[in-house]
Design a protein around this motif. Structure first.
Motif, mmCIF file in Angstrom:
data_model
loop_
_atom_site.group_PDB
_atom_site.id
_atom_site.type_symbol
_atom_site.label_atom_id
_atom_site.label_comp_id
_atom_site.label_asym_id
_atom_site.label_seq_id
_atom_site.Cartn_x
_atom_site.Cartn_y
_atom_site.Cartn_z
ATOM 1 N N UNK A 44 0.927 -1.165 0.029
ATOM 2 C CA UNK A 44 0.025 -0.016 -0.092
ATOM 3 C C UNK A 44 0.750 1.275 0.085
ATOM 4 N N UNK A 45 1.889 1.284 0.930
ATOM 5 C CA UNK A 45 2.855 2.363 1.001
ATOM 6 C C UNK A 45 3.481 2.632 -0.414
ATOM 7 N N UNK A 46 3.997 1.756 -1.004
ATOM 8 C CA UNK A 46 4.873 1.880 -2.261
ATOM 9 C C UNK A 46 3.990 1.998 -3.427
ATOM 10 N N UNK A 47 2.541 1.608 -3.576
ATOM 11 C CA UNK A 47 1.893 1.815 -4.687
ATOM 12 C C UNK A 47 1.055 3.588 -4.436
ATOM 13 N N UNK A 48 0.731 3.747 -3.178
ATOM 14 C CA UNK A 48 0.538 5.107 -2.838
ATOM 15 C C UNK A 48 1.509 6.269 -3.376
ATOM 16 N N UNK A 49 2.631 5.873 -2.992
ATOM 17 C CA UNK A 49 3.704 6.834 -3.456
ATOM 18 C C UNK A 49 3.996 6.917 -4.848
ATOM 19 N N UNK A 50 3.876 5.648 -5.416
ATOM 20 C CA UNK A 50 4.286 5.671 -6.851
ATOM 21 C C UNK A 50 3.109 6.537 -7.805
#
Length: 318
Positions: free
Chosen positions: A71-77
């Motif tokens: 979730x953190x990575x997809x949101x940041x991407x």
């Protein structure tokens, strides 16, 4: 690694926009230099990786922890791609930290607010201020030291000096941004049970992989943001470009040595604004600067909400 790649082309402008806009370096040479220095810098910023990997959130072991990282990575991407599309130099660093915080809150995990305040919030405020004041001070010093120099030779000399300052800026970017992704990969290893939560070290292969992918993303270039940083705020000449890069690189190096994950975007944008202010306040395009500040303010909540949404949507599947 997908986030790392977008981080590379999103932030390529941070290292080379001033050198390209002043014609100190051609775009491809500048990108190649930045990619190499990003790769080398990635192996030096281990303290920042340790901060991201152990001092921001406590990741639960199991599928919930893995989903938190996703979730953190997809949101940041997603935030990186949105701001890149709009040509706004926002912070990949704060998108990642905002994503971690948003996903952690959605997962009911612990956010270490003391560390977030000390190592993220305080440096987030201080680094642009230092960059702004430092850029103004360095440019003022250059104007005084070279006040009797012949313009032609002085400009040529600063074009050569910009090769060094651009390399230092790219090295600082590698120290900061390759390390941040390495920290999240380490969190995923902890969540998957492959690594103890009490082991604060970062595996060498994680640093190497993050540095290589960041370098590849940097070489792909981020031309939309490059135009904003290189000419959108102020039209730079070589002395100004050198002053901005030298100031921002110094801020990045000091922050890395203390383990503070700061934004390379904030550092170079503030330095460019400070340098431009020595010419006159009217020389700075404050409308563009205002749009950049709005993107900065929205980064934490925007990436955090996106990460929380991804976690909520995917959690029934695990």
């Amino acid at each position: 690694m997908g986030f790392t790649y977008t981080n590379g082309f999103h932030d390529a402008a941070n290292a080379i926009a001033t050198s390209v806009s002043t014609r100190a370096l051609t775009p491809r040479i500048a990108l190649g230099l930045a990619a190499v220095m990003n790769l080398l810098g990635g192996f030096v910023g281990v303290r920042v990786a340790e901060t991201i990997g152990g001092d921001i959130v406590s990741v639960p072991v199991g599928s919930a922890g893995i989903l938190l990282c996703i979730g953190a990575l997809v949101g940041a991407t997603g935030w990186n791609l949105l701001t890149w599309w709009r040509g706004l130099p926002s912070s990949s660093t704060h998108a990642l930290i905002g994503g971690l915080g948003g996903a952690a809150l959605a997962a009911g995990a612990t956010v270490k607010w003391d560390t977030v305040i000390d190592k993220v919030a305080v440096p987030m405020v201080l680094s642009p201020v230092v960059g702004l004041v430092g850029g103004f001070a360095v440019m003022t010093l250059i104007l005084w030291l070279f006040r009797r120099a012949r313009p032609g030779p002085a400009v040529r000399g600063f074009r050569y000096a910009q090769t060094v300052s651009a390399a230092a800026m790219a090295f600082g970017h590698g120290m900061q941004d390759a390390s941040k992704t390495a920290g999240v990969v380490t969190l995923a290893l902890v969540a998957g049970g492959h690594r103890s939560a009490t082991d604060g070290s970062i595996p060498w292969w994680v640093i190497a992989l993050s540095a290589v992918v960041l370098s590849a993303g940097t070489y792909a270039g981020g031309w939309r943001i490059m135009r904003t940083l290189g000419r959108g705020i102020i039209h730079l000449d070589p002395p100004q470009g050198f002053a901005a890069e030298a100031t921002a690189a110094s801020v990045l190096w000091v922050a890395t040595m203390t383990g503070a994950p700061i934004s390379t975007t904030h550092a170079i944008t503030a330095a460019i604004t400070g340098v431009g202010s020595t010419r006159s306040a009217k020389a700075v395009r404050w409308g563009v600067a205002r749009s950049i500040v709005v993107a900065w303010v929205l980064t934490f909540p925007g990436a955090g909400l996106a990460a929380a949404l991804v976690y909520v949507v995917l959690s029934p599947l695990v």
